[in-house]
Write an enzyme that holds these catalytic residues in place. Sequence first.
Site, PDB file in Angstrom:
ATOM      1  N   CYS A 127     -10.469 -20.067 -25.181  1.00 22.12           N
ATOM      2  CA  CYS A 127     -10.286 -19.934 -23.728  1.00 22.12           C
ATOM      3  C   CYS A 127     -11.626 -19.637 -23.048  1.00 22.12           C
ATOM      4  O   CYS A 127     -12.297 -18.656 -23.389  1.00 22.12           O
ATOM      5  CB  CYS A 127      -9.273 -18.834 -23.403  1.00 22.12           C
ATOM      6  SG  CYS A 127      -8.917 -18.676 -21.632  1.00 22.12           S
ATOM      7  N   CYS A 166       4.852  -7.551  -3.730  1.00 23.31           N
ATOM      8  CA  CYS A 166       4.891  -6.859  -5.024  1.00 23.31           C
ATOM      9  C   CYS A 166       3.586  -6.109  -5.211  1.00 23.31           C
ATOM     10  O   CYS A 166       2.529  -6.575  -4.769  1.00 23.31           O
ATOM     11  CB  CYS A 166       5.031  -7.855  -6.178  1.00 23.31           C
ATOM     12  SG  CYS A 166       6.569  -8.782  -6.175  1.00 23.31           S
ATOM     13  N   ILE A 167       3.640  -4.977  -5.886  1.00 26.25           N
ATOM     14  CA  ILE A 167       2.426  -4.232  -6.208  1.00 26.25           C
ATOM     15  C   ILE A 167       2.619  -3.594  -7.577  1.00 26.25           C
ATOM     16  O   ILE A 167       3.692  -3.068  -7.879  1.00 26.25           O
ATOM     17  CB  ILE A 167       2.095  -3.177  -5.129  1.00 26.25           C
ATOM     18  CG1 ILE A 167       0.748  -2.492  -5.428  1.00 26.25           C
ATOM     19  CG2 ILE A 167       3.216  -2.168  -4.961  1.00 26.25           C
ATOM     20  CD1 ILE A 167       0.222  -1.678  -4.252  1.00 26.25           C
ATOM     21  N   THR A 193       0.323  -1.685 -11.029  1.00 28.23           N
ATOM     22  CA  THR A 193      -0.778  -1.361 -11.933  1.00 28.23           C
ATOM     23  C   THR A 193      -0.199  -1.399 -13.339  1.00 28.23           C
ATOM     24  O   THR A 193       0.833  -0.768 -13.605  1.00 28.23           O
ATOM     25  CB  THR A 193      -1.348   0.041 -11.659  1.00 28.23           C
ATOM     26  OG1 THR A 193      -1.741   0.133 -10.288  1.00 28.23           O
ATOM     27  CG2 THR A 193      -2.556   0.312 -12.545  1.00 28.23           C
ATOM     28  N   GLY A 216      -3.515   2.363  -8.302  1.00 33.15           N
ATOM     29  CA  GLY A 216      -2.370   2.100  -7.432  1.00 33.15           C
ATOM     30  C   GLY A 216      -2.695   2.384  -5.974  1.00 33.15           C
ATOM     31  O   GLY A 216      -2.458   1.552  -5.088  1.00 33.15           O
ATOM     32  N   GLU A 220       7.036  -4.336   1.481  1.00 31.78           N
ATOM     33  CA  GLU A 220       8.399  -4.869   1.434  1.00 31.78           C
ATOM     34  C   GLU A 220       9.293  -3.882   0.701  1.00 31.78           C
ATOM     35  O   GLU A 220       8.899  -3.275  -0.281  1.00 31.78           O
ATOM     36  CB  GLU A 220       8.361  -6.215   0.695  1.00 31.78           C
ATOM     37  CG  GLU A 220       9.562  -7.095   0.909  1.00 31.78           C
ATOM     38  CD  GLU A 220       9.363  -8.455   0.262  1.00 31.78           C
ATOM     39  OE1 GLU A 220      10.060  -8.739  -0.736  1.00 31.78           O
ATOM     40  OE2 GLU A 220       8.502  -9.218   0.729  1.00 31.78           O
ATOM     41  N   TYR A 277      11.411  15.779  17.448  1.00 38.92           N
ATOM     42  CA  TYR A 277      11.949  14.781  18.382  1.00 38.92           C
ATOM     43  C   TYR A 277      12.348  15.507  19.653  1.00 38.92           C
ATOM     44  O   TYR A 277      13.222  16.377  19.641  1.00 38.92           O
ATOM     45  CB  TYR A 277      13.152  14.081  17.749  1.00 38.92           C
ATOM     46  CG  TYR A 277      13.597  12.862  18.502  1.00 38.92           C
ATOM     47  CD1 TYR A 277      12.811  11.711  18.520  1.00 38.92           C
ATOM     48  CD2 TYR A 277      14.805  12.853  19.193  1.00 38.92           C
ATOM     49  CE1 TYR A 277      13.212  10.579  19.216  1.00 38.92           C
ATOM     50  CE2 TYR A 277      15.219  11.728  19.892  1.00 38.92           C
ATOM     51  CZ  TYR A 277      14.418  10.594  19.894  1.00 38.92           C
ATOM     52  OH  TYR A 277      14.813   9.479  20.575  1.00 38.92           O
TER      53      TYR A 277
END
Length: 404
Positions: free
Chosen positions: A170, A256-257, A259, A269, A290, A348
């Site tokens: 490779c 997507c995330i 490590t 991360g 997301e 609030y």
Amino acid sequence: SSGINAEYGAVKRSDGVWRAAEIIQTRQTTESTEYYVHYTGLNRRLDEWVTLDRIDTIQNGNHRFLDTKGNGEPERKLTRNQKRKHDEINHVQTSYAEMDPTTAALEREHEDFTKIKYCDSIIFGNYEIDTWYFSPYPEEYEKCKRLYICEFCLKYMKYARTYINHRAKCEQRTPAGTEIYRYGSIAVYEIDAVEHKVYCQNLCLLAKLFLDHKTLYFDIEPFIMYVLCEVDKEGSHLVGYFSKERHSPDFHNVACILTLPPFQRKGYGKFLIQFSYELSKRDGQVGTPEKPLSDLGKLSYRSYWSWVLLDLLRDLHGTVSIKELSNMTSITEDDIISTLQMLNIVKYWKGQHIICVTPKQVEEHLRSSNYRPPILTVNQESLKWYQKTPKRGNRSSKKQKSND
């Protein structure tokens, strides 16, 4: 070995603790019969194949058969925030009863499809990594107990000899795509899924071994990947990545995330999270990940948001609005409000959220181990990336759903 007929029993985990578990599937190996078990109440990434000597199906009066919490402690009342933190830290799975009917139906369908993880581990570079979840590799690969994956081109193989031959031949030494960040031994590559479809599909299949809810591998062309690498004389070694939609109507700056497990707890991360927000800032947008986030993802994002906001509030004098904080950080107003509520520094009043905090409270939070500065931060001058989408006139987060 003789088989067992029970669907439930007590199973001895690798840490020596007996825990209630459901026996889902069996398989025959050259040495023995193995049983695929799901530990009651725990995240599915802890599911595993075990041998018969680790299973006890005698339930009545068995002192080793623990309750579903598995900690032997008396139950006590928890506040909503305490329960959320407990569930995240202890990897407790959300029950169907806590979901709306549509989400619960989708969850059941997803769980049935991905219930059994046949691939126990992967060889990746110099690491053997235990897998967490099912990933839909082609049929001839998906039931291999071990897969061999090239850390540079991400080609996957069934046999060690094929892998050794591939590594010798490779020529690829970096991810596909363009290097957009280099600082010291850290590099980030931007990869267009249209231009590098096979690499991105292989990246998603690899990531799915460690992510439960993502199905990105079915339709990757709307996405761009950002791959984080450690660089040495051998090449750029993949340690993690995140993906994002080219054009997200919901302001998602991360789909997507991940490590990879050997590189977790080293600051990568939060580096990826900060990197996603740096891109949002340069794009003139607010951003949010997301949903749903994994339990580990929630902890990382809440910690990052808290650190960013507390660090800003420490240096600000006078009043500041939620909208102003959003403009400064590119964090959505909803994510800012949920973070400040968790820190108990927002009220609030008369239809709007008011930040109520003293410098002393900010310093006390910053001294907490939960809100330490990231180990790694993005060096602004080393990021070679510029705005790619037209600026929107409105940077508010009205379209965003609440973080909870």
